[in-house]
Enzyme design. Sequence first.
Site, PDB file in Angstrom:
ATOM      1  CD  GLU A  55      -3.068   0.844   2.173  1.00 12.18           C
ATOM      2  OE1 GLU A  55      -3.984   0.126   1.731  1.00 12.18           O
ATOM      3  OE2 GLU A  55      -3.050   1.308   3.319  1.00 12.18           O
ATOM      4  CE  LYS A  57      -2.444   3.775   6.504  1.00 17.14           C
ATOM      5  NZ  LYS A  57      -2.653   2.568   7.315  1.00 17.14           N
ATOM      6  CE  LYS A 117      -7.476  -0.463   2.320  1.00 21.50           C
ATOM      7  NZ  LYS A 117      -7.869   0.242   3.483  1.00 21.50           N
ATOM      8  CD  GLU A 166     -11.417  -2.756   5.592  1.00 23.65           C
ATOM      9  OE1 GLU A 166     -10.527  -2.533   4.742  1.00 23.65           O
ATOM     10  OE2 GLU A 166     -11.735  -1.931   6.471  1.00 23.65           O
ATOM     11  CG  ASN A 186      -8.899  -3.370   8.866  1.00 18.30           C
ATOM     12  OD1 ASN A 186      -7.955  -3.378   9.650  1.00 18.30           O
ATOM     13  ND2 ASN A 186      -9.080  -2.408   7.985  1.00 18.30           N
ATOM     14  CD  GLU A 216      -8.508  -5.347   4.226  1.00 17.29           C
ATOM     15  OE1 GLU A 216      -9.165  -5.666   3.244  1.00 17.29           O
ATOM     16  OE2 GLU A 216      -8.830  -4.386   4.970  1.00 17.29           O
ATOM     17  CB  SER A 217      -4.787  -3.392   9.298  1.00 23.00           C
ATOM     18  OG  SER A 217      -5.604  -2.705   8.395  1.00 23.00           O
TER      19      SER A 217
HETATM   20  O1  LIG Z   1      -4.825   3.213   9.096  1.00 22.04           O
HETATM   21  C1  LIG Z   1      -5.648   3.783   9.828  1.00 22.04           C
HETATM   22  O2  LIG Z   1      -5.329   4.468  10.824  1.00 22.04           O
HETATM   23  C2  LIG Z   1      -7.111   3.680   9.545  1.00 22.04           C
HETATM   24  C3  LIG Z   1      -8.012   4.280  10.390  1.00 22.04           C
HETATM   25  C4  LIG Z   1      -9.373   4.225  10.117  1.00 22.04           C
HETATM   26  C5  LIG Z   1      -9.835   3.559   9.016  1.00 22.04           C
HETATM   27  C6  LIG Z   1      -8.946   2.947   8.146  1.00 22.04           C
HETATM   28  C7  LIG Z   1      -7.602   3.001   8.401  1.00 22.04           C
HETATM   29  N1  LIG Z   1      -6.696   2.423   7.551  1.00 22.04           N
HETATM   30  C8  LIG Z   1      -7.024   1.934   6.270  1.00 22.04           C
HETATM   31  C9  LIG Z   1      -6.549   0.572   6.096  1.00 22.04           C
HETATM   32  O3  LIG Z   1      -7.369  -0.291   6.057  1.00 22.04           O
HETATM   33  C10 LIG Z   1      -5.074   0.315   6.030  1.00 22.04           C
HETATM   34  O4  LIG Z   1      -4.466   1.361   5.341  1.00 22.04           O
HETATM   35  C11 LIG Z   1      -4.665  -0.981   5.356  1.00 22.04           C
HETATM   36  O5  LIG Z   1      -5.389  -2.072   5.784  1.00 22.04           O
HETATM   37  C12 LIG Z   1      -3.155  -1.223   5.631  1.00 22.04           C
HETATM   38  O6  LIG Z   1      -2.951  -1.293   7.020  1.00 22.04           O
HETATM   39  P1  LIG Z   1      -1.523  -0.991   7.679  1.00 22.04           P
HETATM   40  O7  LIG Z   1      -0.573  -2.017   7.146  1.00 22.04           O
HETATM   41  O8  LIG Z   1      -1.723  -1.137   9.134  1.00 22.04           O
HETATM   42  O9  LIG Z   1      -1.141   0.359   7.231  1.00 22.04           O
END
Ligand SMILES: O=C(O)c1ccccc1NCC(=O)[C@H](O)[C@H](O)COP(=O)(O)O
Length: 271
Positions: A55, A57, A117, A166, A186, A216-217
Amino acid sequence: MNILDKIVAHKKGEVAKRKELYPVKLLEQSIYFDTPAVSMREYIRRPDLSGIIAEFKRRSPSKGDINPYASVERVTIGYMQAGASALSVLTDEHFFGGKNADLTEARKNNFCPILRKDFIIDEYQIIEARSIGADVILLIAECLTAAEVKALSATAHELGLEVLMEVHSPDQLEKLSEHIDLVGVNNRNLKDFTVSIQHSIDALPAIPDQVVKISESGINDPRSIVELKEAGFEGFLIGEYFMQADEPELRAREFVQRIRKLEELSKNAIT
Ligand SMILES: O=C(O)c1ccccc1NCC(=O)[C@H](O)[C@H](O)COP(=O)(O)O
């Protein structure tokens, strides 16, 4: 009001303004309307790739600025050279510092599938996703009713896009429709922003076989990928861990190499 409610409230106003500024007729003139979309389902399942959706970001509600001035061209090309299966580009400006032009820049430089996204609540945003060069859209079950998921995902398929739905909890899988290609669980708790891959593991038994399963995340350790793969996940969405580095693409390369080493070690241990 949780963060998603805030984002959706803001998004409604934003979409209304964009509809006036860039009417659908104008979006349909984009060169990307006639270009076939690339299948994320297929790329995630390619055995020569890592399954990672890398991603781009710049900022997030949980972390603030992450890498605000990163180059889309350098990072996304580097992600793909590192062995990512697909890209995800944040296009939300207000909360994530992204923009549509970031996705188009990624499109111009890469042949792989690209996820838009964003927080989709209106058919207009799907037409917009097609016009900026996306291949896949995200539908967040928590923000939508089952009827909305059905209608929006059908529109995406009509336009030749794939759909990643998601969920934050297994009960949201009730909103699945026949037009969902991939399901992402997520790992981020939206109330306190804590992350745990256990969310993915717990939701897995409830995800139907026909969809591609994505975690995810909050993924920052190659051992988590091995664990999630063994459990049955095929794709892994990673943003923050890569983007926190000065050179996200190098961090991604090192991460993929570490996964490959771990997998080799476990294969050798078995034989
Ligand atoms: O990333 C955040 O803080 C967030 C807060 C509220 C809603 C969505 C959010 N993120 C979007 C995503 O889903 C993430 O960018 C994506 O899954 C990647 O996660 P990460 O590896 O933790 O950046």
